[in-house]
Enzyme design. Sequence first.
Site, PDB file in Angstrom:
ATOM      1  N   ASP A  99      27.728 -28.896  17.534  1.00 42.80           N
ATOM      2  CA  ASP A  99      28.597 -28.543  18.471  1.00 42.80           C
ATOM      3  C   ASP A  99      29.777 -29.249  18.254  1.00 42.80           C
ATOM      4  O   ASP A  99      30.099 -30.342  18.071  1.00 42.80           O
ATOM      5  CB  ASP A  99      28.111 -29.212  19.740  1.00 42.80           C
ATOM      6  CG  ASP A  99      28.993 -29.065  20.820  1.00 42.80           C
ATOM      7  OD1 ASP A  99      29.997 -28.560  20.963  1.00 42.80           O
ATOM      8  OD2 ASP A  99      28.550 -28.985  22.127  1.00 42.80           O
ATOM      9  N   ARG A 109      31.238 -21.693  18.480  1.00 51.92           N
ATOM     10  CA  ARG A 109      30.364 -21.540  17.461  1.00 51.92           C
ATOM     11  C   ARG A 109      29.929 -19.841  17.554  1.00 51.92           C
ATOM     12  O   ARG A 109      30.081 -19.353  16.541  1.00 51.92           O
ATOM     13  CB  ARG A 109      29.112 -22.499  17.406  1.00 51.92           C
ATOM     14  CG  ARG A 109      29.333 -23.965  17.119  1.00 51.92           C
ATOM     15  CD  ARG A 109      28.015 -24.564  17.345  1.00 51.92           C
ATOM     16  NE  ARG A 109      27.951 -24.824  18.632  1.00 51.92           N
ATOM     17  CZ  ARG A 109      27.147 -25.342  19.539  1.00 51.92           C
ATOM     18  NH1 ARG A 109      26.050 -25.900  18.669  1.00 51.92           N
ATOM     19  NH2 ARG A 109      27.041 -25.268  20.801  1.00 51.92           N
ATOM     20  N   CYS A 138      25.509 -19.877  21.687  1.00 55.79           N
ATOM     21  CA  CYS A 138      25.553 -21.462  21.434  1.00 55.79           C
ATOM     22  C   CYS A 138      25.742 -21.623  23.025  1.00 55.79           C
ATOM     23  O   CYS A 138      25.202 -21.007  23.861  1.00 55.79           O
ATOM     24  CB  CYS A 138      27.163 -21.558  20.792  1.00 55.79           C
ATOM     25  SG  CYS A 138      28.211 -20.931  21.588  1.00 55.79           S
TER      26      CYS A 138
HETATM   27  P1  4NP Z   1      30.143 -23.788  21.765  1.00 58.34           P
HETATM   28  O1  4NP Z   1      30.951 -25.338  22.226  1.00 58.34           O
HETATM   29  O2  4NP Z   1      28.814 -23.972  22.336  1.00 58.34           O
HETATM   30  O3  4NP Z   1      30.151 -23.924  20.265  1.00 58.34           O
HETATM   31  O4  4NP Z   1      31.004 -22.784  22.514  1.00 58.34           O
HETATM   32  C1  4NP Z   1      31.134 -25.964  23.453  1.00 58.34           C
HETATM   33  C2  4NP Z   1      32.035 -25.456  24.204  1.00 58.34           C
HETATM   34  C3  4NP Z   1      31.929 -26.024  25.706  1.00 58.34           C
HETATM   35  C4  4NP Z   1      31.277 -27.250  25.912  1.00 58.34           C
HETATM   36  C5  4NP Z   1      30.180 -27.546  24.815  1.00 58.34           C
HETATM   37  C6  4NP Z   1      30.147 -26.987  23.504  1.00 58.34           C
HETATM   38  N1  4NP Z   1      31.490 -27.778  26.955  1.00 58.34           N
HETATM   39  O5  4NP Z   1      30.609 -28.810  27.260  1.00 58.34           O
HETATM   40  O6  4NP Z   1      32.187 -27.275  27.948  1.00 58.34           O
END
Ligand code: 4NP
Length: 162
Positions: free
Chosen positions: A126, A15, A9
Amino acid sequence: MPYKLLFVCLGNICRSPSAENIMKHLINQAGLSKEIICDSAGTSSYHIGSPPDRRMTTAAKLRGIELVGEARQFQRSDLEKFDLILAMDRENYRDILMLDRSRQYQDKVKLMCDFCTRHNLKEVPDPYYGGPEGFNQVIDLLLDACEGLLDYIVTQEQLIIS
Ligand code: 4NP
């Protein structure tokens, strides 16, 4: 040689660690932990070294899944190391394939939701900037996709479930 899965991800704190830990749970239940191994990574460097997001951990725990892990960034060498790479959304998919300059690993990279059998969404949304319902939805989608993925691998690889 075990079959190697990598879940990807953006941050590797919501995720993809959920997908990794849910999949490990299903693999253990099926008695296939020696045959299939799992890892996860993020396309960004934002959260390198961090544990899974607390909100994600809470949502997973409600469904009986413990989240463990430490965020790392996806690397070009992962394209060679893993047998199947599962992208959570189309942006992750594109960012992974951008590192495949010779275009030899394209078939290894798939969208996680392609393995869903009960849900129609094409991407795992997300959840980072939203409320708790987004985190619950991630778990719902991933439970569905991981079941479909395990069926696919067992059929594809003709693994014998002990
Ligand atoms: P992930 O979620 O991609 O599912 O781990 C996110 C975690 C952090 C961020 C965006 C999505 N961020 O912008 O910091």
